[in-house]
Design a protein around this motif. Structure first.
Motif, PDB file in Angstrom:
ATOM      1  N   ARG A   1       0.860  -1.223  -0.057  1.00 58.71           N
ATOM      2  CA  ARG A   1      -0.100   0.013   0.043  1.00 58.71           C
ATOM      3  C   ARG A   1       0.829   1.475  -0.155  1.00 58.71           C
ATOM      4  O   ARG A   1       1.745   1.368   0.778  1.00 58.71           O
ATOM      5  CB  ARG A   1      -0.823  -0.007   1.272  1.00 58.71           C
TER       6      ARG A   1
ATOM      7  N   ARG B   1      -7.410  10.903  -0.699  1.00 53.05           N
ATOM      8  CA  ARG B   1      -7.637   9.990  -2.330  1.00 53.05           C
ATOM      9  C   ARG B   1      -7.542   8.649  -2.039  1.00 53.05           C
ATOM     10  O   ARG B   1      -8.178   7.593  -2.532  1.00 53.05           O
ATOM     11  CB  ARG B   1      -6.717  10.500  -3.250  1.00 53.05           C
ATOM     12  N   GLY B   2      -6.452   8.103  -1.236  1.00 49.31           N
ATOM     13  CA  GLY B   2      -6.366   6.762  -0.547  1.00 49.31           C
ATOM     14  C   GLY B   2      -7.397   6.322  -0.136  1.00 49.31           C
ATOM     15  O   GLY B   2      -8.012   5.206  -0.412  1.00 49.31           O
ATOM     16  N   THR B   3      -7.850   6.891   0.706  1.00 49.20           N
ATOM     17  CA  THR B   3      -9.146   6.331   1.689  1.00 49.20           C
ATOM     18  C   THR B   3     -10.362   6.180   0.788  1.00 49.20           C
ATOM     19  O   THR B   3     -11.499   5.393   1.046  1.00 49.20           O
ATOM     20  CB  THR B   3      -9.279   7.279   2.767  1.00 49.20           C
TER      21      THR B   3
ATOM     22  N   GLU C   1     -10.430   5.001  -2.069  1.00 50.83           N
ATOM     23  CA  GLU C   1     -10.205   3.716  -2.834  1.00 50.83           C
ATOM     24  C   GLU C   1     -10.913   2.465  -1.810  1.00 50.83           C
ATOM     25  O   GLU C   1     -11.346   1.654  -2.230  1.00 50.83           O
ATOM     26  CB  GLU C   1      -8.912   3.427  -3.100  1.00 50.83           C
ATOM     27  N   GLY C   2     -10.614   3.030  -0.693  1.00 49.81           N
ATOM     28  CA  GLY C   2     -10.836   1.729   0.508  1.00 49.81           C
ATOM     29  C   GLY C   2     -10.023   1.974   1.846  1.00 49.81           C
ATOM     30  O   GLY C   2      -9.004   2.744   1.739  1.00 49.81           O
TER      31      GLY C   2
ATOM     32  N   TRP D   1     -14.164   2.706   7.960  1.00 51.84           N
ATOM     33  CA  TRP D   1     -14.012   3.510   6.471  1.00 51.84           C
ATOM     34  C   TRP D   1     -14.667   4.743   6.382  1.00 51.84           C
ATOM     35  O   TRP D   1     -14.028   5.897   6.105  1.00 51.84           O
ATOM     36  CB  TRP D   1     -14.383   2.652   5.369  1.00 51.84           C
TER      37      TRP D   1
ATOM     38  N   THR E   1     -21.763   4.885  -0.340  1.00 60.31           N
ATOM     39  CA  THR E   1     -21.555   5.370  -1.679  1.00 60.31           C
ATOM     40  C   THR E   1     -22.626   6.562  -1.679  1.00 60.31           C
ATOM     41  O   THR E   1     -22.337   7.552  -2.425  1.00 60.31           O
ATOM     42  CB  THR E   1     -21.690   4.184  -2.733  1.00 60.31           C
TER      43      THR E   1
ATOM     44  N   GLU F   1     -13.020   5.220  -8.072  1.00 60.92           N
ATOM     45  CA  GLU F   1     -13.293   4.686  -6.900  1.00 60.92           C
ATOM     46  C   GLU F   1     -14.713   4.425  -6.619  1.00 60.92           C
ATOM     47  O   GLU F   1     -15.097   3.349  -6.075  1.00 60.92           O
ATOM     48  CB  GLU F   1     -12.479   5.673  -5.892  1.00 60.92           C
TER      49      GLU F   1
ATOM     50  N   ASN G   1     -16.040   1.391  -8.396  1.00 58.83           N
ATOM     51  CA  ASN G   1     -15.641   0.135  -7.828  1.00 58.83           C
ATOM     52  C   ASN G   1     -16.425  -0.139  -6.704  1.00 58.83           C
ATOM     53  O   ASN G   1     -16.790  -1.249  -6.367  1.00 58.83           O
ATOM     54  CB  ASN G   1     -14.266   0.237  -7.399  1.00 58.83           C
ATOM     55  N   HIS G   2     -16.737   0.954  -5.879  1.00 60.30           N
ATOM     56  CA  HIS G   2     -17.714   0.665  -4.587  1.00 60.30           C
ATOM     57  C   HIS G   2     -19.162   0.115  -4.996  1.00 60.30           C
ATOM     58  O   HIS G   2     -19.611  -0.460  -4.269  1.00 60.30           O
ATOM     59  CB  HIS G   2     -17.627   1.900  -3.853  1.00 60.30           C
TER      60      HIS G   2
END
Length: 321
Positions: A156, A165-167, A169-170, A201, A251, A263, A266-267
């Motif tokens: 990671r 931004r990373g969060t 994604e998940g 999250w 979402t 992102e 994908n969710h």
């Protein structure tokens, strides 16, 4: 006299840290879990144990620790871990807040190391977090079958700095590994009590908009978990119904806040997949179609849509991945 003692503690140990520990029917684990906080090398602690309407002897378990720094707060009605954490945050007297779960263990110098690092960082840093060592709980005769892994995963990146931004994604930041400035926690509006899973999250999505986080690569927090073979409980984090509800809820929040892109796509796919697991293909297709708008991999989305008309085939494809 009490004021002088308080000043002496601050001079010796630094700012007060409020440690919030939600508990529910964990009296048997208190000596190990809460005890690991009592034994911290950093002594200036405000230890807040929030009992979420347990039926066991949590009072006796806390008394047995014989630590005057512990405050036991009790809910009259069960509200879940998020409600318990929020109660603890509201009662916190320290400028810094740490979290700990009632069945886990913090390494003895976790808070000292986190405090030293946070004190050395620029003001835009709102907190620090560490790696977590997760391991399976198995009976003695099955030790050879146990396993462990580190979180977040080694591949990671980035793990420090602006993580918003990373969060998106998940989530990869585990709440119990954090030491945070209380004002940042309050600005993030604490924990959403309507969620039963993906709570970390949802919270971290809001938290990482408040400032930067610094990562400590050493595992300062240990979390054991029972495998499906060793437990009869359908754990919330593995429950497709709760997962589909939480993904659709989060979402929805992201969409209303104006977020878009791969992102979110994908969710939507994840939400649809969880809905397929619980036998809701028609509703799942709505999320798969929503994923098309910002999807980078259109073929993947269309495969989900096509296979949703055959739930058994969709389940087979999911298992075959």
């Amino acid at each position: 006299m009490k004021i002088l003692q308080t000043l002496e503690v601050m001079l010796l140990y630094g700012d007060l840290i409020s440690v919030v520990i939600p508990v529910y029917n964990r009296a048997h684990a208190v000596s190990r879990s809460v005890g690991s906080i009592c034994a911290q090398s950093y002594k200036n602690l405000d230890i807040i144990v929030v009992d979420d309407c347990s039926s066991d002897d949590i009072v006796g378990a806390i008394k047995s620790l014989n630590d005057p720094r512990i405050r036991l707060l009790r809910h009259k009605k069960n509200g879940g871990a998020s409600a318990a954490r929020n109660t603890g945050i509201s009662a916190a007297e320290g400028k810094l807040v740490a979290f700990h779960d009632s069945d886990d263990v913090s390494i003895f110098d976790r808070l000292e190391r986190q405090m030293k690092l946070l004190s050395s960082l620029p003001s835009e840093y709102i907190g620090v977090y560490s790696a977590l060592l997760s391991y399976t709980i198995v009976p003695e005769e099955a030790y050879s079958q146990s396993s462990s892994h580190m979180l977040p995963p080694a591949h990671r990146s980035p793990l420090s700095g602006d993580l918003f931004r990373g969060t998106l994604e998940g989530n990869f930041v585990n709440t119990p590994t954090m030491l945070l400035k209380k004002n940042a926690v309050l600005s993030a509006h604490s924990f959403d009590e309507r969620l039963r899973n993906n709570v970390d999250w949802d919270f971290t999505l809001r938290l990482t908009q408040q400032g930067k986080l610094q990562f400590i690569s050493q595992p300062l927090y240990l979390a054991g978990y029972a495998t499906h073979k060793t437990t009869t409980h359908d754990h919330i984090s593995h429950n497709s119904r709760y997962s589909s509800l939480s993904y659709s809820y989060i979402t929805g929040k992201m969409r209303r806040a104006g977020f878009s892109g791969p992102e979110l796509s994908n969710h939507y796919i994840s939400t649809g997949s969880h809905l397929m697991r619980i036998g809701r293909p028609k509703l799942a297709r709505r999320y798969f179609h929503a994923a098309r708008t910002n999807a980078q991999n259109g073929f993947r989305v269309w495969m989900h849509i096509v296979l949703s008309y055959s739930p058994r085939l969709h389940a087979w494809a999911r298992r075959s991945r």
